[in-house]
Design a protein around this motif. Structure first.
Motif, mmCIF file in Angstrom:
data_model
loop_
_atom_site.group_PDB
_atom_site.id
_atom_site.type_symbol
_atom_site.label_atom_id
_atom_site.label_comp_id
_atom_site.label_asym_id
_atom_site.label_seq_id
_atom_site.Cartn_x
_atom_site.Cartn_y
_atom_site.Cartn_z
ATOM 1 N N VAL A 1 0.853 -1.360 -0.048
ATOM 2 C CA VAL A 1 0.149 -0.066 -0.023
ATOM 3 C C VAL A 1 0.916 1.310 0.037
ATOM 4 O O VAL A 1 0.621 2.316 -0.871
ATOM 5 C CB VAL A 1 -1.035 -0.015 1.142
ATOM 6 N N ALA A 2 1.973 1.348 1.122
ATOM 7 C CA ALA A 2 2.696 2.546 0.861
ATOM 8 C C ALA A 2 3.460 2.766 -0.349
ATOM 9 O O ALA A 2 3.465 3.753 -0.809
ATOM 10 C CB ALA A 2 3.435 2.412 1.914
ATOM 11 N N VAL B 1 -5.179 1.116 -1.295
ATOM 12 C CA VAL B 1 -4.116 2.531 -1.771
ATOM 13 C C VAL B 1 -5.016 3.435 -2.108
ATOM 14 O O VAL B 1 -4.391 4.770 -1.825
ATOM 15 C CB VAL B 1 -3.790 1.857 -3.239
ATOM 16 N N TYR B 2 -6.289 3.460 -2.537
ATOM 17 C CA TYR B 2 -7.028 4.712 -2.662
ATOM 18 C C TYR B 2 -7.311 5.337 -1.329
ATOM 19 O O TYR B 2 -7.213 6.613 -1.142
ATOM 20 C CB TYR B 2 -8.435 4.467 -3.167
ATOM 21 N N GLU B 3 -7.425 4.685 -0.076
ATOM 22 C CA GLU B 3 -7.645 5.354 1.062
ATOM 23 C C GLU B 3 -6.336 5.995 1.546
ATOM 24 O O GLU B 3 -6.286 7.119 2.118
ATOM 25 C CB GLU B 3 -7.959 4.224 2.175
ATOM 26 N N ALA B 4 -5.118 5.258 1.223
ATOM 27 C CA ALA B 4 -4.077 6.120 1.771
ATOM 28 C C ALA B 4 -3.727 7.158 0.625
ATOM 29 O O ALA B 4 -3.144 8.155 1.297
ATOM 30 C CB ALA B 4 -3.064 4.807 1.464
ATOM 31 N N LEU B 5 -4.009 7.448 -0.549
ATOM 32 C CA LEU B 5 -3.863 8.439 -1.173
ATOM 33 C C LEU B 5 -4.827 9.629 -0.675
ATOM 34 O O LEU B 5 -4.262 10.890 -0.771
ATOM 35 C CB LEU B 5 -4.425 8.175 -2.688
ATOM 36 N N ALA B 6 -5.909 9.464 -0.076
ATOM 37 C CA ALA B 6 -6.914 10.353 0.551
ATOM 38 C C ALA B 6 -6.345 10.747 1.714
ATOM 39 O O ALA B 6 -7.034 11.834 2.430
ATOM 40 C CB ALA B 6 -8.305 9.803 0.454
ATOM 41 N N THR B 7 -5.340 10.259 2.459
ATOM 42 C CA THR B 7 -5.146 10.729 3.680
ATOM 43 C C THR B 7 -4.397 11.955 3.813
ATOM 44 O O THR B 7 -4.514 12.674 4.909
ATOM 45 C CB THR B 7 -4.082 9.732 4.426
ATOM 46 N N ASP B 8 -3.797 12.539 2.605
ATOM 47 C CA ASP B 8 -2.985 13.870 2.534
ATOM 48 C C ASP B 8 -3.754 14.549 1.606
ATOM 49 O O ASP B 8 -2.754 14.409 0.440
ATOM 50 C CB ASP B 8 -1.574 13.586 2.787
ATOM 51 N N PRO B 9 -4.760 15.333 1.489
ATOM 52 C CA PRO B 9 -5.178 15.912 0.251
ATOM 53 C C PRO B 9 -4.160 16.854 -0.161
ATOM 54 O O PRO B 9 -4.258 17.260 -1.413
ATOM 55 C CB PRO B 9 -6.481 16.696 0.821
ATOM 56 N N LYS B 10 -3.092 17.283 0.653
ATOM 57 C CA LYS B 10 -2.205 18.285 0.105
ATOM 58 C C LYS B 10 -1.113 17.570 -0.556
ATOM 59 O O LYS B 10 0.059 18.545 -1.112
ATOM 60 C CB LYS B 10 -1.671 19.176 1.159
ATOM 61 N N TYR C 1 -17.255 2.382 -8.900
ATOM 62 C CA TYR C 1 -17.253 3.853 -8.534
ATOM 63 C C TYR C 1 -17.472 4.082 -7.149
ATOM 64 O O TYR C 1 -16.832 4.948 -6.467
ATOM 65 C CB TYR C 1 -18.276 4.601 -9.435
ATOM 66 N N ARG C 2 -18.688 3.272 -6.656
ATOM 67 C CA ARG C 2 -18.634 3.524 -5.124
ATOM 68 C C ARG C 2 -17.550 3.334 -4.418
ATOM 69 O O ARG C 2 -17.226 3.906 -3.157
ATOM 70 C CB ARG C 2 -20.078 2.530 -4.551
ATOM 71 N N MET C 3 -16.852 2.039 -4.509
ATOM 72 C CA MET C 3 -15.455 1.762 -4.191
ATOM 73 C C MET C 3 -14.699 2.741 -3.913
ATOM 74 O O MET C 3 -14.192 3.453 -2.812
ATOM 75 C CB MET C 3 -14.824 0.408 -4.546
ATOM 76 N N ALA C 4 -14.436 3.394 -4.885
ATOM 77 C CA ALA C 4 -13.470 4.639 -5.181
ATOM 78 C C ALA C 4 -13.752 5.806 -4.387
ATOM 79 O O ALA C 4 -12.995 6.514 -3.843
ATOM 80 C CB ALA C 4 -13.212 4.936 -6.622
ATOM 81 N N ARG C 5 -15.323 6.074 -4.680
ATOM 82 C CA ARG C 5 -15.653 6.926 -3.954
ATOM 83 C C ARG C 5 -15.719 7.164 -2.440
ATOM 84 O O ARG C 5 -15.228 8.096 -1.889
ATOM 85 C CB ARG C 5 -17.312 7.505 -4.353
ATOM 86 N N GLU C 6 -16.278 6.090 -1.882
ATOM 87 C CA GLU C 6 -15.944 5.956 -0.368
ATOM 88 C C GLU C 6 -14.512 5.995 0.217
ATOM 89 O O GLU C 6 -14.146 6.397 1.172
ATOM 90 C CB GLU C 6 -16.669 4.678 -0.014
#
Ligand code: 6PG
Length: 230
Positions: A12-13, A46-55, A81-86
């Motif tokens: 993931v990292a 991986v998507y969840e990790a990408l979203a942890t730092d919006p900056k 789509y739902r998976m990626a959205r959430e």
């Protein structure tokens, strides 16, 4: 082009870092990042990790498409789509028009044609004949499928359309998928494969066994990277 293979310790990292690096490179070079998301279970963390730092990246210049979608409504448990959205999209500073959702709730052929038309319009606006993803994420199924290009399915032989409805016999249903012509015009394709159960299939595909759809992803002028952990 020989694929780049990265054997990950922390999948993931490493996948998250890789995607951000590719995004920053595209933003530097082009002022935009055209990213195609894949579905299934592997990308969720991986998507969840990408979203942890919006900056971590200037998301305002990122355009997201989907390599495929199930023929279900966007709030269905099966929806990519739902998976990626959430996991990610709801947590990032994105305008709605930055995310191109495949309308899985519609008639499959209609949804595929509409999606293809949207991509062609964006390509034309950019002065290009093709919509060229800077990074196109793909998974790999244990049968060697990728996106919704399944073994022995009609879409494998599609060499003109960019997006089609593909009847998948094992599911007795259609899926909507990008085709090889569009996938193979990406600047970079990245397969994300996490699980020892897929190692043998990966090895067959890397060896060039074209009976498996993933082996036919051969970008015309792009690169293929495999991020794998077995
Ligand atoms: C989908 C994906 C599909 C997926 C592979 C791997 O809609 O399911 O596009 O191609 O990437 O089936 O799925 P897992 O990551 O769940 O193993």
């Amino acid at each position: 082009m020989t694929p780049e293979i990265i054997y990950c310790d922390d999948f993931v990292a490493e996948a998250t870092t890789y995607i951000l690096q590719q995004g920053r490179r595209a933003l530097r070079q082009k002022g935009a990042f055209r990213l195609a998301l894949c579905g299934g279970n592997t990308p969720r963390p991986v998507y969840e990790a990408l979203a942890t730092d919006p900056k971590a990246m200037d998301w305002s210049k990122v355009w997201m498409t989907f390599g495929d979608e199930r023929c279900v409504p966007p709030d269905d448990d099966e929806s990519n789509y739902r998976m990626a959205r959430e996991a990610m999209l709801d947590k990032l500073p994105l305008d709605p028009d930055q995310v191109l959702r495949i309308a899985g709730e519609k008639d499959p052929d209609q949804a595929a044609r509409e999606y293809e038309t949207r991509l062609k319009k964006l390509a034309q606006q950019a002065g290009d004949n093709w919509y060229r993803h800077d990074l196109l994420l793909l998974g790999m199924g244990d049968d060697g499928h990728t996106a919704s290009l399944f073994p022995n399915s009609p879409a494998l032989s599609e060499m003109e359309r960019w997006v089609v409805a593909n009847y998948v016999d094992k599911f007795k249903s259609h899926r909507i998928t990008m085709t090889y012509p569009l996938i193979n015009r990406a600047t970079r394709v990245c397969f994300m494969v996490n699980g020892a159960d897929k190692k043998r299939r990966f090895e067959q595909i890397i060896s060039g066994d074209r009976q498996f759809p993933s082996a036919r992803v051969t970008p015309l002028s792009g690169n293929v990277t495999w991020l794998v952990r077995f």
